[in-house]
Every structure is written in structure tokens, then in C-alpha cells.
Design a protein around this motif. Structure first.
Motif, PDB file in Angstrom:
ATOM      1  N   THR A 287      -0.170  20.240  10.665  1.00  0.00           N
ATOM      2  CA  THR A 287      -0.061  19.374   9.495  1.00  0.00           C
ATOM      3  C   THR A 287      -0.999  18.184   9.633  1.00  0.00           C
ATOM      4  N   THR A 288      -1.373  17.642   8.497  1.00  0.00           N
ATOM      5  CA  THR A 288      -2.082  16.363   8.451  1.00  0.00           C
ATOM      6  C   THR A 288      -1.162  15.357   7.780  1.00  0.00           C
ATOM      7  N   LEU A 289      -0.934  14.233   8.436  1.00  0.00           N
ATOM      8  CA  LEU A 289      -0.062  13.196   7.901  1.00  0.00           C
ATOM      9  C   LEU A 289      -0.904  12.067   7.317  1.00  0.00           C
ATOM     10  N   ASP A 290      -0.616  11.683   6.086  1.00  0.00           N
ATOM     11  CA  ASP A 290      -1.186  10.468   5.511  1.00  0.00           C
ATOM     12  C   ASP A 290      -0.186   9.338   5.730  1.00  0.00           C
ATOM     13  N   TRP A 291      -0.626   8.263   6.358  1.00  0.00           N
ATOM     14  CA  TRP A 291       0.265   7.156   6.688  1.00  0.00           C
ATOM     15  C   TRP A 291      -0.321   5.847   6.167  1.00  0.00           C
ATOM     16  N   ALA A 292       0.529   4.839   6.112  1.00  0.00           N
ATOM     17  CA  ALA A 292       0.076   3.497   5.720  1.00  0.00           C
ATOM     18  C   ALA A 292       0.834   2.469   6.532  1.00  0.00           C
ATOM     19  N   LYS A 293       0.155   1.354   6.790  1.00  0.00           N
ATOM     20  CA  LYS A 293       0.758   0.237   7.515  1.00  0.00           C
ATOM     21  C   LYS A 293       0.913  -0.930   6.551  1.00  0.00           C
ATOM     22  N   ASP A 294       2.143  -1.351   6.335  1.00  0.00           N
ATOM     23  CA  ASP A 294       2.411  -2.462   5.419  1.00  0.00           C
ATOM     24  C   ASP A 294       1.961  -3.770   6.063  1.00  0.00           C
ATOM     25  N   GLY A 295       1.047  -4.470   5.391  1.00  0.00           N
ATOM     26  CA  GLY A 295       0.504  -5.704   5.943  1.00  0.00           C
ATOM     27  C   GLY A 295       1.491  -6.851   5.967  1.00  0.00           C
ATOM     28  N   HIS A 296       2.560  -6.755   5.170  1.00  0.00           N
ATOM     29  CA  HIS A 296       3.566  -7.824   5.158  1.00  0.00           C
ATOM     30  C   HIS A 296       4.620  -7.632   6.256  1.00  0.00           C
ATOM     31  N   THR A 297       5.105  -6.391   6.409  1.00  0.00           N
ATOM     32  CA  THR A 297       6.176  -6.133   7.369  1.00  0.00           C
ATOM     33  C   THR A 297       5.668  -5.625   8.715  1.00  0.00           C
ATOM     34  N   GLY A 298       4.439  -5.089   8.729  1.00  0.00           N
ATOM     35  CA  GLY A 298       3.910  -4.497   9.949  1.00  0.00           C
ATOM     36  C   GLY A 298       4.434  -3.103  10.232  1.00  0.00           C
ATOM     37  N   GLU A 299       5.261  -2.541   9.348  1.00  0.00           N
ATOM     38  CA  GLU A 299       5.842  -1.223   9.552  1.00  0.00           C
ATOM     39  C   GLU A 299       4.869  -0.115   9.145  1.00  0.00           C
ATOM     40  N   LEU A 300       4.943   1.005   9.860  1.00  0.00           N
ATOM     41  CA  LEU A 300       4.217   2.209   9.496  1.00  0.00           C
ATOM     42  C   LEU A 300       5.100   3.094   8.619  1.00  0.00           C
ATOM     43  N   TYR A 301       4.488   3.745   7.624  1.00  0.00           N
ATOM     44  CA  TYR A 301       5.224   4.642   6.731  1.00  0.00           C
ATOM     45  C   TYR A 301       4.444   5.936   6.546  1.00  0.00           C
ATOM     46  N   LEU A 302       5.179   7.027   6.472  1.00  0.00           N
ATOM     47  CA  LEU A 302       4.593   8.316   6.122  1.00  0.00           C
ATOM     48  C   LEU A 302       4.516   8.427   4.607  1.00  0.00           C
ATOM     49  N   LEU A 303       3.322   8.721   4.083  1.00  0.00           N
ATOM     50  CA  LEU A 303       3.132   8.807   2.645  1.00  0.00           C
ATOM     51  C   LEU A 303       3.039  10.242   2.139  1.00  0.00           C
ATOM     52  N   GLU A 304       2.436  11.124   2.916  1.00  0.00           N
ATOM     53  CA  GLU A 304       2.272  12.504   2.455  1.00  0.00           C
ATOM     54  C   GLU A 304       2.057  13.416   3.652  1.00  0.00           C
ATOM     55  N   VAL A 305       2.530  14.653   3.505  1.00  0.00           N
ATOM     56  CA  VAL A 305       2.326  15.693   4.512  1.00  0.00           C
ATOM     57  C   VAL A 305       1.493  16.787   3.866  1.00  0.00           C
TER      58      VAL A 305
END
Length: 331
Positions: A287-305
Motif C-alpha cells: 500500500t501507499t499511504l498519504d499522510w499529513a502533519k497538522d502544523g497546529h497540533t503537530g499530530e500525524l494523520y492518515l488521509l488516504e490508502v
């Protein structure tokens, strides 16, 4: 909340009250929900179901318009014109009160007016091409309802209509679920991809939104495990994509400090590597994971698989190298 027309995709902790059914919430949303069950962080949100789409089409009496324009196309009318006529009918129609109310109630659970969300199409079938239709940083219930209707209409863009015609798929049986999630402020953080390659996870990262070009991005190789090995290559990162009013995006130059810095810490790289291993194991496919890092909270999130292509594996057989590519499609 879960109901006929809306299914919650995540929660704190990550729990699900309803079965994750790709036929009802779409493939993209179902993949996210399945991995959220595995403990991977996804943006809080909900799916507007295929049943909601069908209720809208029935309530608005759109089936005759769809059938008529498809007949006209088959009789020689330009595909773009016929598809546009159908989309106009969708956009002119109102959602049934029951559907709109459930969408508004679910949005209220996220925080209601003033809460930034993204609204995305979540197709059920690969033929229903929507060219990544997405409506960003919406901040009112009325805008969310309108964006859901536009996602429903996107089922009749010219490419999707042409694909279904080529594959002899009944247009009236096609559906379009929709995903609504809190915005991740990657414009002031970062984003990229992660995918497994043999014993390493390759991570690409850049500042701002979107999948960064390989030549410009930070590139990392992470060997997961008790004693992780991380190899870093700092990219040029000359530009980044940020949100722009009204609800669009635009590229801007990065600062000297951003160009000099690495986007991800070692702890974040280890987290992304763990996610990649979990995803590959869960789907039994690369799989390829699309992720993003929230600049306000510093948390990583998975956006799409997304289905990922595995690298060729070298197998030694009687002193010769044989290259055997792996399968690449998600179930």
C-alpha cells in the motif's frame, strides 16, 4: 452517530458502531475506517452513505433525466454536453430533509459552524472517476450540504459516464458516497507518502499540502523494529502548497529555514513506518499511504490508502537473479 444516511468514521478512542461496508461508504472511506480500527490516526469525520445518494436521486426525481440524457448521448449527443445536463439537474435539486438533517447533525457533532472540514467523493467503483473532487476548509453546515450534493453530481462527469459506458455498467445503479472530515492543517505543517519496500519503509515528505515531487522532497528510508535504522536525504523543498481563499490552494516559496530543516523527526518517521507495516499486513498487499502533519497540533494523520506497487524482488536460483514483481491491487 450512525444511521441510515451517515456513518461515523472514527472516534476517541477509535471505535466503530457500524460495519465498515465499502458498498455503503465507498472504498476510500472504508480503507481509512479499517485502519483506524487498527489504531492508526485518521481525521475525525463521517461518511454520507450510498443510501443517502439513492434517496436524493429518488426524492428529486433525477432518474428520468439521467436516462434521457444517456439515451441522447447514445443517439449522438456530445458526451460533455449530456453529462453537464445531468450534473446541472443534480445541483438544482434539494436534498431530502431527512438526509440533510442527518448531515447537519453529524457536522454539529464535529463542532458545527466555524469547524473547518474537507468534503471528498468516496467512489464505490473504479469506473466512477471523479478526478479527486474535494471541497476544502468549509466552515458551515450549509456549505457541507451543498458540497455533498456536488459530490453526488460528480458521478456524472464526462469521464465517469464514458467509463461506465465502456464497461456496460448501468448508470442508474451507480452510487457516490461522500466523506466529511476535519481539516488537517498541513498547509502550516507537512505532507507526503509512505510505502513499504522489502524490509524498509520509504517516506517522502515536504512542507505544505499534497504529494511532493521526488526531486524536491525529503526522502527517508526507515527500517522498523526494536532498533530502527533511519536514512535521511534532505530535499530542496523550494515551494509549498497552502490554502487560499476562497477554498482553494496556491504555491508559495518556502523560507530559508524550511529549506534547511527536515520535515519529520525520528519519532514521526517511526510512527509512519509502523502505519505502513500495519496497512500492508491488514490488506495483505503493498500500500501507499498519504499522510499529513497538522502544523497546529503537530499530530500525524492518515488521509488516504492507495494500492502500492511492490518493488521487484531478487530471488537467487542456481546462481542467477530472477525478478518477480508482486501483486499491487488492494482487496
Amino acid at each position: 452517530m450512525n444511521s441510515e444516511y451517515v456513518v461515523r468514521l472514527d472516534g476517541e478512542p477509535m471505535r466503530f458502531e457500524a460495519d465498515v461496508d465499502p458498498e455503503q461508504i465507498g472504498v476510500k472511506a472504508a480503507r481509512l475506517a479499517e485502519l483506524a480500527r487498527e489504531g492508526i490516526r485518521v481525521p475525525e469525520g463521517f461518511a454520507v452513505t450510498a443510501k443517502a445518494y439513492r434517496e436524493f436521486v429518488h426524492h428529486a426525481g433525477l432518474a428520468p433525466t439521467i436516462a434521457q440524457e444517456i439515451r441522447r448521448f447514445r443517439a449522438g449527443r456530445d458526451l460533455v454536453v449530456a453529462a453537464a445536463k445531468i450534473r446541472s439537474a443534480f445541483c438544482d435539486a434539494s436534498l431530502p430533509a431527512a438526509v440533510a438533517d442527518e448531515i447537519l447533525d453529524a457536522y454539529e457533532e464535529l463542532g458545527g459552524d466555524g469547524t473547518e472540514v474537507a468534503v471528498r467523493c468516496s467512489p464505490v467503483a473504479s469506473a466512477d472517476a471523479v478526478q479527486d473532487d474535494v471541497f476544502l476548509h468549509l466552515t458551515s453546515g450549509a456549505d457541507v450540504v451543498a458540497a455533498c450534493r456536488r459530490c453526488f453530481a460528480s458521478l456524472y462527469n464526462a469521464v465517469a459516464v464514458g467509463n461506465r459506458e465502456a464497461e456496460a455498467i448501468d448508470h442508474l445503479k451507480a452510487v457516490m458516497p461522500v466523506t466529511v472530515q476535519r481539516m488537517v492543517r498541513a498547509d502550516v505543517g507537512g505532507s507526503g507518502t509512505a510505502r513499504g519496500e522489502n524490509t524498509f519503509v520509504r517516506v517522502r515528505a515536504s512542507w505544505g499540502l499534497g504529494e511532493p515531487p521526488q526531486a524536491d522532497a525529503d526522502l527517508y528510508s526507515v527500517h522498523p523494529g526494536a532498533r530502527p535504522l533511519i536514512v535521511r536525504h534532505r530535499g530542496a523543498k523550494l515551494t509549498k502548497t497552502v490554502y487560499a481563499d476562497p477554498r482553494g490552494t496556491r504555491p508559495v516559496p518556502t523560507t530559508p529555514a524550511e529549506r534547511a530543516a527536515l520535515v519529520l523527526t525520528d519519532e514521526e518517521l517511526q510512527e509512519l513506518a509502523r502505519w505502513s507495516v500495519v496497512a500492508d499486513k491488514h490488506f495483505r498487499r503493498p500500500t501507499t499511504l498519504d499522510w499529513a502533519k497538522d502544523g497546529h497540533t503537530g499530530e500525524l494523520y492518515l488521509l488516504e490508502v492507495r494500492p502500492g506497487v511492490a518493488p521487484a524482488v531478487t530471488i537467487r536460483s542456481r546462481g542467477r537473479a530472477v525478478f518477480q514483481p508482486s501483486a499491487s491491487r488492494l482487496r
